[in-house]
Write a protein that holds these residues in place. Structure first.
Motif, mmCIF file in Angstrom:
data_model
loop_
_atom_site.group_PDB
_atom_site.id
_atom_site.type_symbol
_atom_site.label_atom_id
_atom_site.label_comp_id
_atom_site.label_asym_id
_atom_site.label_seq_id
_atom_site.Cartn_x
_atom_site.Cartn_y
_atom_site.Cartn_z
ATOM 1 N N TYR A 38 -92.683 61.374 -23.183
ATOM 2 C CA TYR A 38 -93.709 61.329 -24.236
ATOM 3 C C TYR A 38 -93.317 62.225 -25.412
ATOM 4 O O TYR A 38 -93.583 61.882 -26.573
ATOM 5 N N TRP A 41 -90.988 60.265 -27.505
ATOM 6 C CA TRP A 41 -91.712 59.225 -28.233
ATOM 7 C C TRP A 41 -92.509 59.827 -29.391
ATOM 8 O O TRP A 41 -92.510 59.294 -30.502
ATOM 9 N N ARG A 42 -93.140 60.962 -29.132
ATOM 10 C CA ARG A 42 -93.945 61.593 -30.178
ATOM 11 C C ARG A 42 -93.070 62.107 -31.319
ATOM 12 O O ARG A 42 -93.423 61.970 -32.501
ATOM 13 N N TYR A 45 -92.059 59.163 -33.393
ATOM 14 C CA TYR A 45 -93.162 58.729 -34.261
ATOM 15 C C TYR A 45 -93.338 59.677 -35.442
ATOM 16 O O TYR A 45 -93.510 59.240 -36.585
ATOM 17 N N ARG A 192 -81.540 61.478 -25.589
ATOM 18 C CA ARG A 192 -82.938 61.372 -25.137
ATOM 19 C C ARG A 192 -83.133 61.839 -23.705
ATOM 20 O O ARG A 192 -84.135 62.482 -23.391
ATOM 21 N N LEU A 245 -91.385 54.837 -22.828
ATOM 22 C CA LEU A 245 -91.445 55.900 -23.826
ATOM 23 C C LEU A 245 -90.056 56.411 -24.193
ATOM 24 O O LEU A 245 -89.853 56.921 -25.309
ATOM 25 N N PRO A 248 -88.249 54.242 -27.583
ATOM 26 C CA PRO A 248 -89.309 54.055 -28.577
ATOM 27 C C PRO A 248 -89.044 52.936 -29.579
ATOM 28 O O PRO A 248 -89.982 52.385 -30.146
ATOM 29 N N ASN A 262 -94.005 50.696 -27.981
ATOM 30 C CA ASN A 262 -92.836 50.886 -28.828
ATOM 31 C C ASN A 262 -93.227 50.957 -30.297
ATOM 32 O O ASN A 262 -94.196 50.323 -30.733
#
Length: 271
Positions: A38, A41-42, A45, A192, A245, A248, A262
């Motif tokens: 996460y 992913w965050r 974003y 990642r 996640l 992404p 995604n």
């Protein structure tokens, strides 16, 4: 509940104790794995929004300091400058995601650039320059950033843009921030998660769920069937969510994970 003195059930009792220890380890490692996924992913974003933010900053700085007439409207030179800056930032955004998203890689090919040329998104001279730089890792993106800088510096010299040291410094800083954020995306995707770590979590969860029916039968009997189903739903579900996640930009092309989690690059480009 089965009789604990039954030979088969009594032999499963030690396995139940082992499974309890395995459950503790699996729960801790899986939740930590999900937390790391996460976080990636965050961060991804946040970087997509930072890129949009830096592009908006550049547009705002240029629009607020560009040449205007006595009525406060943009002059012809000012409008041309704004159109050029908007066009170059749009091209940078397109080539940025064409670099990192497999679904949009076609945009950085000759076919994609030819389509953009036919739609008036780039001029013939820009097309020729960008196609000659296509073999470079970041050639097209850097070319767009360089054009923005050169346009702003030229505009300052001919007074189309306010020739102010503070404005020049802020513009340079915003463009450097934009370049840095663009590279951060590649670094995050490349590092990642270690592959061995992901495989270890997969084997751990699979082992935990495989042993579950044998370990739970002495305790729950026939109800162990429903319990194993619930455990599989949540533990395997958390593992699958982690995998989603960790991708992404949806670059793995795994049709079994068609998820709205995604990042939708198409939406970013249209915005």
């Amino acid at each position: 509940i089965p009789d604990p003195n039954f030979p088969f059930v009594s032999k499963l009792a030690p396995l139940a104790n082992l499974w309890q220890y395995l459950m503790t380890i699996s729960t801790f490692i899986l939740t930590f794995f999900l937390s790391q996924a996460y976080t990636l992913w965050r961060n991804m974003y946040d970087n997509t929004r930072k890129i949009q933010g830096r592009i908006n900053d550049i547009g705002l700085l240029v629009a607020s300091t560009v040449e205007r007439d006595d009525e406060g409207k943009f002059t012809k030179r000012g409008e041309d400058l704004l159109d050029d800056i908007a066009n170059y930032t749009c091209l940078f955004h397109v080539f940025c995601w064409a670099k990192y998203s497999k679904k949009f890689q076609v945009l950085s090919t000759s076919r994609g650039m030819s389509r953009m040329l036919s739609r008036g998104i780039m001029s013939r001279s820009e097309y020729n320059t960008l196609t000659s730089l296509r073999s470079s890792n970041h050639g097209t993106q850097y070319a767009c950033l360089s054009w923005i800088l050169v346009k702003c510096q030229t505009a300052m010299k001919d007074k189309t843009l306010r020739n102010d040291h503070a404005l020049r410094e802020v513009l340079f800083q915003k463009i450097c921030d934009l370049r840095g954020t663009y590279h951060d995306i590649g670094d995050q995707l490349d590092g990642r998660i270690p592959l061995a770590y992901a495989h270890f979590v997969q084997v751990l969860v699979d082992s935990f769920l495989f042993i579950a029916p044998f370990a739970l039968y002495p305790i729950l009997g026939i109800w162990s069937i429903a319990t194993v189903g619930l455990l599989t739903l949540f533990y395997a579900g958390l593992l699958d969510l982690s995998k989603i996640l960790l991708d992404p930009l949806d670059n793995d092309n795994d049709e079994s994970y068609d998820s709205p989690v995604n990042v939708d690059i198409g939406v970013l480009l249209r915005e």
